[in-house]
Design an enzyme around this catalytic site. Structure first.
Site, PDB file in Angstrom:
ATOM      1  N   HIS A 210       0.823  -1.346  -0.097  1.00 53.59           N
ATOM      2  CA  HIS A 210      -0.018  -0.192   0.087  1.00 53.59           C
ATOM      3  C   HIS A 210       0.998   1.360  -0.032  1.00 53.59           C
ATOM      4  O   HIS A 210       2.088   1.057   0.230  1.00 53.59           O
ATOM      5  CB  HIS A 210      -0.988   0.016   1.522  1.00 53.59           C
ATOM      6  CG  HIS A 210      -2.179  -0.917   1.074  1.00 53.59           C
ATOM      7  ND1 HIS A 210      -3.407  -0.571   1.512  1.00 53.59           N
ATOM      8  CD2 HIS A 210      -2.003  -2.413   0.829  1.00 53.59           C
ATOM      9  CE1 HIS A 210      -4.341  -1.736   0.936  1.00 53.59           C
ATOM     10  NE2 HIS A 210      -3.517  -2.726   0.763  1.00 53.59           N
ATOM     11  N   CYS A 241      -6.966   1.299   4.037  1.00 49.29           N
ATOM     12  CA  CYS A 241      -7.134   0.311   5.119  1.00 49.29           C
ATOM     13  C   CYS A 241      -7.788   1.028   6.468  1.00 49.29           C
ATOM     14  O   CYS A 241      -7.312   2.407   6.576  1.00 49.29           O
ATOM     15  CB  CYS A 241      -5.657   0.210   5.616  1.00 49.29           C
ATOM     16  SG  CYS A 241      -5.454  -0.938   7.051  1.00 49.29           S
TER      17      CYS A 241
END
Length: 302
Positions: A210, A241
């Site tokens: 990410h 997230c």
């Protein structure tokens, strides 16, 4: 180590990209069109759905309808996340050909996310793997928080290696190593791969990074140098997230493709078609792509 000559890109936008999308569920027809556009652009591996409880992940509540509604390309693998036996059975009922399970390299994250220890989570996967093998369905394993945890901070590489080994020994054909909150840096990524490849062959490892701190591409280059040749990415940088403030989601497929092209690494994927798809899906969601390459190049068609 020399860079790989080719890379398999594993597209995450339909599942990891959309699962935390706020507001009303994304229409089933939109999800199907997204998956079909990605396949038409040359992506050969797409995680299309997640067979989890709609109570916990409302955006994935139409997984069966999505899988049934797809016009499937014979050369494309359409996989689905199935964290338990019920999810697996539901996936098998609609012809899913590959499934995935997920564990964590952090005890605290495992407890907070799925309410059990790492060891307990791995034990829960054993019947899933057994049933999948009986059905002739391949299983991919995910390890989350490989470079940092919102509760524990830095993660020791040996913890990642131990969980990856357990999943590989259990029968997962590929282990995707996830920097869930996007805090990793290149040296940490290299060390994590070096530790993990002692137990899982490098050709069975994938990078799932990410981009919260803008380090995903740098980290990917670092692990490409270590021999990793499978990369998870999401068109338009979709996803986020819920455990990381400001998390900007998965590394963008467009940006990964641009990096790989610059390195002379083949993917067989049409970059402009992915850029156009990214603009289309983010338009449906009411925003712009977070891909730097998409914003620089612009769209050509709708």
């Amino acid at each position: 180590m020399a860079l790989p000559t080719s890379v398999k890109l594993f597209e995450m936008a339909p599942r990891d990209g959309l699962q935390n999308e706020p507001g009303d569920p994304v229409p089933t027809a939109t999800k199907i069109e997204l998956i079909e556009r990605l396949a038409n652009a040359g992506i050969g591996h797409i995680e299309a759905a997640s067979f989890v409880s709609p109570k916990w992940v409302p955006q994935m509540g139409d997984a069966a309808e999505v899988m049934r509604g797809l016009t499937r390309e014979p050369s494309v693998v359409y996989s689905a996340l199935t964290p338990n036996l019920k999810g697996l059975e539901n996936a098998l009922a609609v012809g899913v050909e590959e499934v995935a399970v997920f564990g964590a390299a952090s005890e605290a994250f495992s407890q907070k996310n799925i309410n059990c220890s790492i060891a307990e989570s791995l034990a829960r996967f054993e019947p899933v793997l057994k049933r999948a093998q009986e059905a002739g369905v391949r299983v991919r394993g995910y390890v989350s928080c490989v470079l940092g945890c919102p509760y524990e901070g830095d993660i020791v590489p040996s913890q990642v290696a131990n969980v990856a080994k357990a999943l590989y020994d259990m029968g997962c054909y590929e282990i995707s190593l996830g920097d869930t909150i996007g805090v990793g840096t290149p040296l940490a990524a290299k060390r994590m791969i070096e530790a993990t490849r002692q137990y899982v062959p490098i050709e069975h490892l994938a990078a799932h990074f990410h981009d919260t701190y803008g380090m995903a591409l740098a980290n990917l280059y670092a692990v490409l140098e270590e021999g990793v040749s499978v990369i998870d990415a999401a068109t338009a940088g979709l996803g986020g997230c819920p455990y990381a403030k400001g998390a900007s989601g998965n590394v963008a497929t467009e940006d990964v493709l641009y990096l790989l092209a610059g390195l002379g690494i083949d993917t067989g994927i049409n970059l402009q078609a992915i850029i156009d798809t990214g603009y289309w899906i983010t338009g449906e969601l009411g925003r712009k792509p977070s891909s730097k390459v998409a914003l620089a190049k612009g769209r050509v068609s709708s």
